[in-house]
Design an enzyme around this catalytic site. Sequence first.
Site, PDB file in Angstrom:
ATOM      1  N   SER A 144       0.998  -1.222  -0.074  1.00 50.44           N
ATOM      2  CA  SER A 144      -0.229   0.030  -0.099  1.00 50.44           C
ATOM      3  C   SER A 144       0.697   1.303   0.076  1.00 50.44           C
ATOM      4  O   SER A 144       0.705   2.072  -0.812  1.00 50.44           O
ATOM      5  CB  SER A 144      -0.782   0.024   1.236  1.00 50.44           C
ATOM      6  N   TRP A 145       1.895   1.339   0.705  1.00 52.34           N
ATOM      7  CA  TRP A 145       2.584   2.615   0.935  1.00 52.34           C
ATOM      8  C   TRP A 145       3.770   2.681  -0.318  1.00 52.34           C
ATOM      9  O   TRP A 145       3.828   3.897  -0.737  1.00 52.34           O
ATOM     10  CB  TRP A 145       3.391   2.496   2.403  1.00 52.34           C
TER      11      TRP A 145
ATOM     12  N   SER B   4       1.309   9.789   7.045  1.00 49.57           N
ATOM     13  CA  SER B   4       0.989   9.735   6.020  1.00 49.57           C
ATOM     14  C   SER B   4       0.315   8.228   5.495  1.00 49.57           C
ATOM     15  O   SER B   4       0.903   7.250   4.931  1.00 49.57           O
ATOM     16  CB  SER B   4       2.411   9.747   5.209  1.00 49.57           C
TER      17      SER B   4
ATOM     18  N   LYS C  85       6.089   4.202  17.186  1.00 41.95           N
ATOM     19  CA  LYS C  85       4.740   4.523  16.973  1.00 41.95           C
ATOM     20  C   LYS C  85       3.791   3.449  16.730  1.00 41.95           C
ATOM     21  O   LYS C  85       2.667   3.649  17.021  1.00 41.95           O
ATOM     22  CB  LYS C  85       4.658   5.955  16.321  1.00 41.95           C
TER      23      LYS C  85
END
Length: 344
Positions: free
Chosen positions: A13-14, A140, A194
């Site tokens: 996806s990224w 993002s 994160k």
Amino acid sequence: MASSQVTVLVAGSWGTALACVLADNGHQVKVWTRGAAQAEEINESHTNRKYLKDAELPRSLRATTDMAEALREADAVVFVAPSSAMREVAKAAVPHLKPGALVVHATKGFETGSLKRMSQVLSEELGRAEGSIVVLSGPSHAEEVVLRLPTTVVVAASELEQAEAAQDLFINDAYFRVYTNPDYIGAETAGAIKNIIGLGAGLSDGLGFGVNAKSALVTRGLAEIGRLGSAMGAHMLTFAGLAGVGDLIATCTSRHSRNYRAGELLAQGLGYEEVQERIGMVVEGVRTTLAASKLAVQYGVEMPITAQLHAVLFEGKAPLQAVEALMGRVRTHEIEETVLFNRT
């Protein structure tokens, strides 16, 4: 902006979203994938439904399963392989890499066995200095980038020329703004940890604990990021920027986040293997929890949120018991911890 030949490894996806940005910027872009059916879909239907549903991809974007073809004459290579596959992909790429090609990576995680950051893995396999490898990070979500929604990221490298080259490659006036930062260690550490806090945020919401609890979790999660990052050599200001608090907000508040959704499933009592199966894509936070728990010991830092998520994921601890353990910790002073972070 001059057109460059850019290769993206791989077509998740990224990776696909970043390939779209590059194609929109007028570059000649190829994406490499192991799947012949996926390559055919990208080339013929201009979609990548497994990862980005029905988002329409630029028609100029080309996919291939041939690594040599993908990297032929590439001026820049963007590595977006999962952390567990980064070394394997780098090994496959190195014989075909053009000398002097710009190398960027956009993967948020550690190599589980070695506990190394992705720039360390790439440095070892490609024979390049860590500081010359550019880290792209920040808030993002791929699902928003392919819709051309306004997004801002950071590219980090100790070699300013390399960071600015990556900035020029990705930035546009329409929807994708890019800042530079010399602290690639901080960008990588924040981007990895994160994911753990995103798991915790999803778990908190899944248990119905409300905004107060999640706000505290995110804030104390940022403290854990800073604690480990500082010990690893990062600059504390990085964690107040896009790669730190910016990415943390995005991961802990959006259902686009696989880590957040995985946390919600953990709250329902599912084991991590079933969670991974339900999500259908790599949940980096699971692997990162394993790595970060070991890094905390290695660097002698306290990471209570990470420790409790490790207990839930791998030791059979009930989520509610993990919350009780966090709430029942010995009282301490927030400001003393902050002063400790700033000590060099």
